[in-house]
Write an enzyme that holds these catalytic residues in place. Sequence first.
Site, mmCIF file in Angstrom:
data_model
loop_
_atom_site.group_PDB
_atom_site.id
_atom_site.type_symbol
_atom_site.label_atom_id
_atom_site.label_comp_id
_atom_site.label_asym_id
_atom_site.label_seq_id
_atom_site.Cartn_x
_atom_site.Cartn_y
_atom_site.Cartn_z
ATOM 1 C CB SER A 55 -12.619 92.850 -29.238
ATOM 2 O OG SER A 55 -11.885 93.585 -28.268
ATOM 3 N N GLY A 92 -14.850 90.660 -25.976
ATOM 4 C CA GLY A 92 -15.218 90.619 -24.564
ATOM 5 C C GLY A 92 -14.552 89.513 -23.774
ATOM 6 C CG ASN A 120 -11.527 92.423 -22.658
ATOM 7 O OD1 ASN A 120 -11.616 93.616 -22.944
ATOM 8 N ND2 ASN A 120 -11.775 91.468 -23.543
ATOM 9 C CG ASP A 203 -12.853 101.607 -29.250
ATOM 10 O OD1 ASP A 203 -11.751 101.944 -29.734
ATOM 11 O OD2 ASP A 203 -13.321 100.465 -29.408
ATOM 12 C CG HIS A 206 -11.314 97.655 -30.308
ATOM 13 N ND1 HIS A 206 -12.171 98.218 -29.382
ATOM 14 C CD2 HIS A 206 -11.154 96.348 -29.949
ATOM 15 C CE1 HIS A 206 -12.525 97.293 -28.506
ATOM 16 N NE2 HIS A 206 -11.921 96.153 -28.821
#
Length: 230
Positions: A55, A92, A120, A203, A206
């Site tokens: 992402s 993801g 991730n 978040d 990002h």
Amino acid sequence: MRNLMRYCMILSIFMIFSCGENAEKKSEETTAEETETKKETEVSEKNVILFFGNSLTAGMGLEPSEAFPALVQNRLDSLGYNYEVVNAGLSGETTASGKNRINWVLDQDVDIFVLELGANDGLRGIPLEETRKNLQDIIDTVKEENPGTRIVLAGMQIPPNMGEKYTSEFRNIFPDLAEKNDVELIPFLLEDVAGDPELNQQDGIHPTAEGYKIVTENVWDVLEGVLEKE
């Protein structure tokens, strides 16, 4: 008889003009086809930089034009580089899923391959050796499929949630792999962005559009040197 001769003359004149028009039309069509072919050749002759990541590469939460691959494309265009950027980021994505997707992505010719995966894995606490092996397998696949491709590995760091030992060893995966495989390394993709609320979305992971401008500079610092060696 005179009428017949007059008719023949008129017919001859008509045929001359008709042939001229057809020749001119054919010439115009040929020119148009040549122009289109030239355009297609110019496009096909562009070198390709492929950003393969998660992402962070895809630009989650923003317009694609605000993500760093698009900003790199803008930089390339402004400086007159003949490169086309392909954003192959998938939100993801882990190193395992990236390993499964890599062959499909390499269906096209790639001149520079920027590998941005691992974040991730770290956030999920995936075993470090698994992450290291998957990244190595991706690098091996790129080299096997496109031996001439120059590879750039984007370094990543994670918060200390998983403990100091895990965090430290995770960070070391990237410079270790870069040295082992003799590939270029972006020391830390999110340098000067990670942890800054003003440069990250809600978040906290990002980057914002402003944050991506800094990420672009982090990428360009290494990518520019690779372009000069091409």
